[in-house]
Design an enzyme around this catalytic site. Structure first.
Site, PDB file in Angstrom:
ATOM      1  N   ASP A   1       6.214  -1.319  -3.912  1.00  0.00           N
ATOM      2  CA  ASP A   1       5.350  -2.023  -4.867  1.00  0.00           C
ATOM      3  C   ASP A   1       3.968  -2.097  -4.223  1.00  0.00           C
ATOM      4  OD1 ASP A   1       4.339  -3.588  -6.955  1.00  0.00           O
ATOM      5  OD2 ASP A   1       4.978  -5.447  -5.982  1.00  0.00           O
TER       6      ASP A   1
ATOM      7  N   GLU B   1       5.932   2.036  -8.040  1.00  0.00           N
ATOM      8  CA  GLU B   1       5.509   1.481  -9.322  1.00  0.00           C
ATOM      9  C   GLU B   1       4.184   2.099  -9.756  1.00  0.00           C
ATOM     10  OE1 GLU B   1       6.292  -2.715 -11.030  1.00  0.00           O
ATOM     11  OE2 GLU B   1       4.385  -2.825  -9.949  1.00  0.00           O
TER      12      GLU B   1
ATOM     13  N   ASP C   1       6.872  -9.658  -3.783  1.00  0.00           N
ATOM     14  CA  ASP C   1       6.556  -8.258  -3.492  1.00  0.00           C
ATOM     15  C   ASP C   1       7.793  -7.507  -3.007  1.00  0.00           C
ATOM     16  OD1 ASP C   1       3.742  -8.448  -4.124  1.00  0.00           O
ATOM     17  OD2 ASP C   1       3.495  -9.540  -2.244  1.00  0.00           O
TER      18      ASP C   1
END
Length: 178
Positions: free
Chosen positions: A15, A74, A146
Site C-alpha cells: 500500500d 494498490e 497501512d
C-alpha cells in the site's frame, strides 16, 4: 490448517504512500492464506528524493528477504490534491521498480476491488478492512491501517489467482466481463 503438501504461493502486498508504505507478505494456496511478515515503512520528514530512495531500498530489501513470487500493489485512482497524487504516484513507481528489479511479477488492484475481495463491499471503511484481514489471516491482534491495507491487497491477489488479468482488474462486479 492447510495441508503442507499443497503448493504455496508467496505474495507481497504493498500500500504505497508518501510517508507510510504498508507491506504484507503472505503464503497462499488460493484458498487458505497465512501471514509471513507485515509492517509499515515509515520515511518521515526526509527530503522528498530521499524518501523515494528509502521506499525503494526498503521494498527491495523485503523482496530480497522474502522472495515473493508476485507483488500486488494498490492503484492510485484519484486524489483531491494534485501534488499529493503526484507524490503517491512517484512512491508507487519506486515500489514497482523495487519489485520488478527483485524478480517479482507485479499486479495492480483498485482500492474498490481490494475492499470487495476482502470485505465483500467495495465501499468498506478502514476498520472493516482491518477486521476482515485479522479474521482471514487469524492474526492475534488488529494490524494498523497501512499494514492491514497491504495485507488486504495481498489477499485480494490470492483470491484472484487463476482468474485472467483482464477479469481480475475489475473495480466491482458490475465492471467484470466474461
Amino acid at each position: 490448517m492447510t495441508d503442507p503438501r499443497l503448493p504455496r504461493h508467496r505474495i507481497l502486498g504493498i500500500d504505497p504512500g508518501s510517508r507510510n508504505t504498508g507491506f504484507g507478505v503472505i503464503d497462499s494456496d488460493g484458498h487458505h492464506s497465512v501471514r509471513v511478515a507485515s509492517g509499515c515503512i515509515r520515511v518521515g520528514e526526509h527530503p522528498w528524493p530521499d524518501r523515494l530512495g528509502l521506499i525503494f531500498d526498503r521494498v527491495a530489501a523485503i523482496v530480497a528477504e522474502y522472495q515473493p513470487h508476485e507483488m500486488a500493489v494498490e492503484q492510485l485512482i484519484f486524489a483531491r490534491d494534485p501534488t499529493a497524487a503526484l507524490k503517491i504516484g512517484q512512491a508507487r513507481g519506486a515500489v514497482l521498480c523495487a519489485g520488478l528489479k527483485g524478480g517479482a511479477i507485479v499486479h495492480e488492484y483498485s482500492p474498490k476491488s481490494v475492499k470487495l475481495a476482502v470485505v465483500g463491499s467495495g465501499g468498506a471503511d478502514k476498520s472493516q478492512v482491518q477486521h476482515m484481514v485479522r479474521v482471514l489471516l487469524a492474526l492475534p491482534e488488529t494490524p494498523g491501517e497501512d499494514e492491514a491495507d497491504a495485507l488486504a491487497i495481498a489477499l485480494c491477489h490470492a483470491h484472484s489467482m487463476g482468474i485472467p488479468a483482464r477479469k481480475r482488474a475489475a473495480a466491482s462486479w458490475r465492471d467484470w466481463r466474461p
